[in-house]
Design a protein around this motif. Structure first.
Motif, PDB file in Angstrom:
ATOM      1  N   HIS A   1       0.856  -1.199   0.000  1.00 51.39           N
ATOM      2  CA  HIS A   1       0.000   0.000   0.000  1.00 51.39           C
ATOM      3  C   HIS A   1       0.888   1.244   0.000  1.00 51.39           C
ATOM      4  CE1 HIS A   1      -2.886   3.043   1.170  1.00 51.39           C
ATOM      5  NE2 HIS A   1      -3.868   2.168   1.063  1.00 51.39           N
ATOM      6  N   PRO A   2       0.591   2.229  -0.841  1.00 53.69           N
ATOM      7  CA  PRO A   2       1.454   3.421  -0.954  1.00 53.69           C
ATOM      8  C   PRO A   2       1.647   4.175   0.358  1.00 53.69           C
ATOM      9  CG  PRO A   2      -0.121   3.341  -2.768  1.00 53.69           C
ATOM     10  CD  PRO A   2      -0.494   2.246  -1.822  1.00 53.69           C
ATOM     11  N   TYR A   3       0.698   4.067   1.286  1.00 50.46           N
ATOM     12  CA  TYR A   3       0.836   4.826   2.531  1.00 50.46           C
ATOM     13  C   TYR A   3       2.120   4.468   3.269  1.00 50.46           C
ATOM     14  CZ  TYR A   3       0.019   6.908   7.073  1.00 50.46           C
ATOM     15  OH  TYR A   3       0.171   7.649   8.218  1.00 50.46           O
ATOM     16  N   PHE A   4       2.505   3.196   3.211  1.00 48.02           N
ATOM     17  CA  PHE A   4       3.661   2.742   3.997  1.00 48.02           C
ATOM     18  C   PHE A   4       4.982   3.320   3.494  1.00 48.02           C
ATOM     19  CE2 PHE A   4       0.614  -0.917   4.524  1.00 48.02           C
ATOM     20  CZ  PHE A   4       0.233  -0.560   5.806  1.00 48.02           C
ATOM     21  N   SER A   5       5.008   3.800   2.267  1.00 49.68           N
ATOM     22  CA  SER A   5       6.247   4.372   1.724  1.00 49.68           C
ATOM     23  C   SER A   5       6.259   5.899   1.795  1.00 49.68           C
ATOM     24  CB  SER A   5       6.451   3.914   0.279  1.00 49.68           C
ATOM     25  OG  SER A   5       5.377   4.324  -0.546  1.00 49.68           O
ATOM     26  N   LEU A   6       5.188   6.513   2.311  1.00 50.97           N
ATOM     27  CA  LEU A   6       5.156   7.972   2.441  1.00 50.97           C
ATOM     28  C   LEU A   6       6.129   8.439   3.513  1.00 50.97           C
ATOM     29  CD1 LEU A   6       1.318   8.820   2.402  1.00 50.97           C
ATOM     30  CD2 LEU A   6       2.973   9.190   0.551  1.00 50.97           C
TER      31      LEU A   6
ATOM     32  N   ILE B   1       4.635  -1.254  11.618  1.00 53.18           N
ATOM     33  CA  ILE B   1       5.171  -0.514  12.763  1.00 53.18           C
ATOM     34  C   ILE B   1       6.690  -0.678  12.841  1.00 53.18           C
ATOM     35  CG2 ILE B   1       5.282  -0.461  15.290  1.00 53.18           C
ATOM     36  CD1 ILE B   1       2.273  -1.249  15.260  1.00 53.18           C
ATOM     37  N   ALA B   2       7.145  -1.931  12.796  1.00 53.66           N
ATOM     38  CA  ALA B   2       8.578  -2.210  12.957  1.00 53.66           C
ATOM     39  C   ALA B   2       9.404  -1.584  11.836  1.00 53.66           C
ATOM     40  CB  ALA B   2       8.812  -3.715  12.999  1.00 53.66           C
ATOM     41  N   ASN B   3       8.882  -1.600  10.614  1.00 53.40           N
ATOM     42  CA  ASN B   3       9.614  -0.989   9.501  1.00 53.40           C
ATOM     43  C   ASN B   3       9.868   0.485   9.759  1.00 53.40           C
ATOM     44  OD1 ASN B   3       9.618  -3.431   8.180  1.00 53.40           O
ATOM     45  ND2 ASN B   3       7.959  -2.926   6.764  1.00 53.40           N
ATOM     46  N   ASP B   4       8.846   1.186  10.263  1.00 56.99           N
ATOM     47  CA  ASP B   4       9.006   2.620  10.529  1.00 56.99           C
ATOM     48  C   ASP B   4       9.935   2.873  11.709  1.00 56.99           C
ATOM     49  OD1 ASP B   4       7.593   3.915   8.509  1.00 56.99           O
ATOM     50  OD2 ASP B   4       5.671   3.677   9.512  1.00 56.99           O
ATOM     51  N   ILE B   5       9.831   2.069  12.746  1.00 61.20           N
ATOM     52  CA  ILE B   5      10.694   2.264  13.909  1.00 61.20           C
ATOM     53  C   ILE B   5      12.158   2.014  13.549  1.00 61.20           C
ATOM     54  CG2 ILE B   5      11.308   1.349  16.193  1.00 61.20           C
ATOM     55  CD1 ILE B   5       8.334   0.933  16.732  1.00 61.20           C
ATOM     56  N   ASN B   6      12.415   0.965  12.792  1.00 61.61           N
ATOM     57  CA  ASN B   6      13.797   0.647  12.414  1.00 61.61           C
ATOM     58  C   ASN B   6      14.409   1.706  11.505  1.00 61.61           C
ATOM     59  OD1 ASN B   6      14.401  -1.761  13.857  1.00 61.61           O
ATOM     60  ND2 ASN B   6      13.104  -2.936  12.460  1.00 61.61           N
ATOM     61  N   LYS B   7      13.559   2.404  10.722  1.00 58.29           N
ATOM     62  CA  LYS B   7      14.059   3.506   9.900  1.00 58.29           C
ATOM     63  C   LYS B   7      14.517   4.674  10.769  1.00 58.29           C
ATOM     64  CE  LYS B   7      11.003   2.581   5.972  1.00 58.29           C
ATOM     65  NZ  LYS B   7       9.788   3.070   5.277  1.00 58.29           N
ATOM     66  N   LEU B   8      13.833   4.873  11.900  1.00 54.76           N
ATOM     67  CA  LEU B   8      14.176   5.987  12.789  1.00 54.76           C
ATOM     68  C   LEU B   8      15.470   5.712  13.545  1.00 54.76           C
ATOM     69  CD1 LEU B   8      10.611   6.718  14.224  1.00 54.76           C
ATOM     70  CD2 LEU B   8      11.906   8.182  12.659  1.00 54.76           C
ATOM     71  N   SER B   9      15.585   4.491  14.049  1.00 51.72           N
ATOM     72  CA  SER B   9      16.773   4.103  14.799  1.00 51.72           C
ATOM     73  C   SER B   9      16.799   2.586  14.943  1.00 51.72           C
ATOM     74  CB  SER B   9      16.777   4.754  16.186  1.00 51.72           C
ATOM     75  OG  SER B   9      17.865   4.293  16.952  1.00 51.72           O
TER      76      SER B   9
END
Length: 369
Positions: free
Chosen positions: A231-236, A279-287
């Motif tokens: 879904h495109p939202y996850f890559s925004l 959730i985990a994909n976004d958190i791992n991108k942050l740190s």
């Protein structure tokens, strides 16, 4: 010390009930005095579900439901004060989130809409109500959400400690607290419980998957999971926010159409992994490492917590209970705090989180008098 009582009212995307909390802000940290949850009657729940999707006679239905939700919110407050043994005259104000029925911040003229008439709440409780917190941020070019990161920053941030506060309601949102107040971030990661709840309601007529037990009976389907995560939202990029407008039952049915032979429990497991992976994909991108503290209904789902921890090997994972705040009531306390901020004439949004052009005092006051 003289008390400074405020009530916080929160009804999230899951629509599983109105959470009401009585909070005392007289001390150095907010103190939860009492809490109460008022369940949605079935007819009101179904009416709200219908209103969240485009349909006929929307204005009349919106008007009726606005009043009905306001009456339910008022009932929650009155029950809360009865439980607490506190008279309404002791409460300075009610902070009401309202029930979101549309959240469309990315249109050419973006908007967000929460119902639960604050005039009705004020009239039925005899207490001033502060509500409509999101639209000022929208007017300033922001997403209007999430609003709780400013509260998370005040309550949970510690200098030099890297923390993520994750709220898993119908939609999941996170606050990144890097140990530097100037670099706090926050955004919606995507679906939290909304699709999980929708599926088990359809196939088992249960309102939620208790402790993730049904999901644990199944096996995640890799191809379906990959399709959902496309879904495109996850890559925004953030700032970003979402809701039932994107992740709803109709979208889920469309995604499941090529997988009609999948066992119901396999679908449940895959939807749980959609929540965890997004959730985990976004958190791992942050740190890659830090401390993660979870609140909201998802914090009570053991299967979700275990799967999420497995995807975040660099993080210690716990609920906000480890920080002294019951995970069920964090959001309610946040809206009591937002009412306090309005009362004091202080800003409550974080432009780095919402994308607004500046900080602002949020909400409007609806006097009981």
């Amino acid at each position: 010390m003289k008390s400074a009582y405020y009530v916080g009212l929160m009804s999230g995307t899951s629509m599983d009930g109105v959470d009401a909390v009585l909070v005392d802000f007289a001390g150095d940290a907010p103190a939860l005095v009492a809490s109460h949850t008022e369940a949605f009657p079935e007819h009101l729940f179904k009416g709200l579900q219908r209103l969240c999707q485009p349909g006929q006679d929307e204005i009349n239905r919106l008007g009726r439901l606005d009043r009905s939700v306001g009456l339910l919110f008022a009932k929650a407050v009155n029950e809360l004060l009865s439980v607490a043994g506190v008279d309404k005259s002791q409460v300075r104000a009610i902070g009401s989130h309202g029930q979101t029925v549309r959240h469309m911040p990315n249109l050419e003229v973006g908007f967000t809409l929460q119902i639960g008439d604050p005039n009705t709440i004020a009239a039925m409780t005899g207490i001033d109500v502060i509500a409509d917190f999101r639209r000022k941020d929208i007017a300033l070019g922001g997403q209007g959400a999430p609003l709780v990161p400013a509260f998370h920053q005040q309550l949970f941030a510690r200098e030099g400690q890297q923390r993520v506060i994750l709220n898993i309601g119908g939609i999941a949102n996170l606050t990144y607290l890097p140990g530097n107040a100037d670099k706090v971030l926050g955004f919606d990661t995507g679906p939290g419980n909304t699709l999980i709840d929708a599926w088990i309601r359809e196939v088992r007529q249960e309102s939620f998957d208790c402790d993730g037990a049904f999901a644990e009976e199944g096996t995640t389907h890799p191809a379906l999971l990959a399709q959902l995560l496309s879904h495109p939202y996850f890559s925004l990029d953030y700032p970003k926010s979402t809701g039932r407008e994107l992740f709803n039952h109709a979208w889920l049915e469309q995604q499941l159409a090529p997988y009609g032979n999948l066992a119901e429990e396999d679908v449940q497991s895959t939807l749980l992994d959609l929540t965890c992976h997004s959730i985990a994909n976004d958190i791992n991108k942050l740190s890659a490492k830090g401390e993660l503290y979870v609140c909201g209904g998802g914090a009570l789902n053991g299967a979700l917590m275990r799967r999420l921890a497995a995807l975040l090997p660099g993080y210690s994972v716990a609920t906000t209970s480890a920080l002294g705040v019951d995970p069920k009531w964090v959001e309610g306390i946040a809206f009591a705090w937002l009412a306090l901020r309005h009362d004091l004439g202080l800003p409550a949004n974080l432009p780095a989180v919402t994308g607004a052009s500046r900080e602002a005092v949020l909400g409007a006051r609806f006097p009981a008098a």
